[in-house]
Design a protein around this motif. Structure first.
Motif, mmCIF file in Angstrom:
data_model
loop_
_atom_site.group_PDB
_atom_site.id
_atom_site.type_symbol
_atom_site.label_atom_id
_atom_site.label_comp_id
_atom_site.label_asym_id
_atom_site.label_seq_id
_atom_site.Cartn_x
_atom_site.Cartn_y
_atom_site.Cartn_z
ATOM 1 N N VAL A 180 40.476 30.040 43.667
ATOM 2 C CA VAL A 180 40.077 31.426 43.889
ATOM 3 C C VAL A 180 39.552 31.973 42.572
ATOM 4 C CG1 VAL A 180 40.788 33.730 44.607
ATOM 5 C CG2 VAL A 180 41.823 31.728 45.689
ATOM 6 N N HIS A 181 38.297 32.434 42.584
ATOM 7 C CA HIS A 181 37.636 32.967 41.395
ATOM 8 C C HIS A 181 37.426 34.476 41.543
ATOM 9 C CE1 HIS A 181 35.829 28.806 40.465
ATOM 10 N NE2 HIS A 181 36.165 28.706 41.741
ATOM 11 N N THR A 182 37.462 35.198 40.439
ATOM 12 C CA THR A 182 37.071 36.606 40.430
ATOM 13 C C THR A 182 36.241 36.889 39.178
ATOM 14 O OG1 THR A 182 39.125 37.247 39.299
ATOM 15 C CG2 THR A 182 39.087 37.448 41.713
ATOM 16 N N GLY A 183 35.432 37.952 39.256
ATOM 17 C CA GLY A 183 34.680 38.400 38.086
ATOM 18 C C GLY A 183 33.329 37.758 37.892
ATOM 19 N N GLY A 184 32.977 36.756 38.722
ATOM 20 C CA GLY A 184 31.674 36.116 38.596
ATOM 21 C C GLY A 184 30.691 36.655 39.617
ATOM 22 N N GLU A 185 29.596 35.939 39.835
ATOM 23 C CA GLU A 185 28.606 36.361 40.808
ATOM 24 C C GLU A 185 27.792 35.180 41.318
ATOM 25 O OE1 GLU A 185 25.141 37.691 37.585
ATOM 26 O OE2 GLU A 185 26.281 39.218 38.676
ATOM 27 N N LYS A 186 27.208 35.353 42.473
ATOM 28 C CA LYS A 186 26.370 34.317 43.039
ATOM 29 C C LYS A 186 25.078 34.213 42.243
ATOM 30 C CE LYS A 186 24.027 32.946 47.318
ATOM 31 N NZ LYS A 186 23.742 33.299 48.731
ATOM 32 N N GLU A 187 24.708 32.982 41.884
ATOM 33 C CA GLU A 187 23.502 32.753 41.097
ATOM 34 C C GLU A 187 22.950 31.373 41.402
ATOM 35 O OE1 GLU A 187 22.247 32.392 36.376
ATOM 36 O OE2 GLU A 187 23.906 33.716 36.949
ATOM 37 N N ASN B 43 41.594 32.287 39.207
ATOM 38 C CA ASN B 43 42.922 32.888 39.289
ATOM 39 C C ASN B 43 43.964 31.957 39.928
ATOM 40 O OD1 ASN B 43 40.823 35.389 40.105
ATOM 41 N ND2 ASN B 43 42.225 35.804 38.417
ATOM 42 N N HIS B 44 43.495 31.049 40.760
ATOM 43 C CA HIS B 44 44.434 30.148 41.432
ATOM 44 C C HIS B 44 43.773 28.816 41.731
ATOM 45 C CE1 HIS B 44 47.456 28.526 44.101
ATOM 46 N NE2 HIS B 44 46.582 28.410 45.074
#
Length: 311
Positions: free
Chosen positions: A185-192, A202-203
């Motif tokens: 589980v990721h947070t803070g990024g973006e699709k690119e 995070n997990h």
């Protein structure tokens, strides 16, 4: 079902790496039912069962098992709902809900959930020559047009309710592991450029399947062409018997009388958005190189010994 899949050849080791920083609970898997399946009409019986099992705030803070990413992880998975690429197998729809366990289990919109798993014969994309154990056809004999570097890998971005959905197939198995799916589980990024970039993990964990359901699936084509000793949950080196808090999916058959029609699996993942757990370099029997076969040049390594190697 042939008796060969019931064999228990691996001793129970419980090689867990509970590294902290991520939180969830068994009750959350059921509590997330209503949001995860919000686009489907639930029967009154199902709705009642879900309501009666709703978790408390205390349950939300229960630590969830975190393990290393294993030897089959590859960067650059695509953002997509359907990750099968034509790989054959029993259909599996995953509906996962990401919540912030540090803030009353509120949804985490925009969280990126990444999964990867083996095909019906135990092969991972990027590692198609690694022997899955037992007796299985070569991966190239499956007749699909799947890309050997990308099949059964992908990201989905959580909606406003923290929900993601994947369309895939029921994973097979390989020695010495039970049937499972890897997850980050990721947070803070973006699709690119079609994938997910930036942010932090995070997990890192795994999803697991009920033994009876898995072993029934493995009697069906194409799974039945892979014979050998299947490792049950009790004998798996990673699963610790904690139910949903340890990644055990709740499974619902599309048609109970016909398992070939597929399953829906759901689970709620409680995370701490401020924590980081990449799953790289840890122990817990989850590192090293594949059981056999050479990894590609860009494969991750973590220095684990051969005896620790298993994904």
């Amino acid at each position: 079902m042939t008796g060969i899949h019931k064999s228990k050849t691996i001793t129970r080791r419980r090689a867990l790496a509970v590294t902290g920083g991520t939180v969830a609970a068994g009750g959350l898997a059921v509590a997330g039912y209503q949001s995860a399946f919000a686009d489907e009409a639930a029967s009154s019986t199902e709705a009642t069962a879900a309501a009666s099992a709703t978790s408390t705030a205390d349950a939300c803070m229960t630590l969830m098992t975190s393990v290393t990413e294993g030897p089959y992880y590859l960067d650059g998975a695509l953002v997509r709902k359907d990750i099968t690429e034509g790989k054959s197998g029993v259909p599996l729809t995953l509906r996962l809900t990401v919540v912030d366990a540090t803030d009353g289990c509120t949804p985490v919109p925009g969280a990126a959930v990444e999964i990867w798993h083996c095909d019906a014969w135990g092969y991972y994309s990027g590692y198609t020559t690694a022997n899955p154990g037992g007796s299985a056809p070569a991966e190239s004999e499956d007749g699909s047009t799947a890309d050997d570097a990308t099949y059964l890998r992908g990201y989905q971005i959580a909606n406003a309710n923290g929900v993601v959905k994947f369309e895939t197939v029921f994973p097979g198995w390989y020695t010495p592991r039970t049937c499972h799916i890897h997850v980050k589980v990721h947070t803070g990024g973006e699709k690119e450029d079609g994938t997910y970039e930036g942010g932090k993990v995070n997990h890192t964990g795994q999803f697991f399947f009920d033994d009876e359901i898995a072993q029934e699936i493995f009697t069906l084509e194409p799974y039945s062409r892979h014979s050998g000793s299947y490792t049950t949950l009790d004998d798996d080196m990673v699963y610790d018997g904690g139910g949903a808090s340890s990644g055990l999916l709740t499974l619902k058959a599309v048609k109970k009388a016909d398992p070939a029609r597929g399953y829906k699996g759901f689970l709620t993942l409680g995370i701490d958005p401020d924590a980081e757990n990449t799953g790289a370099g840890g122990g817990g029997g989850e590192g090293g190189t594949p059981p056999s076969g050479e990894p590609p040049a860009d494969a991750p390594t973590d220095g684990a010994t051969a005896s620790e190697s298993a994904s």
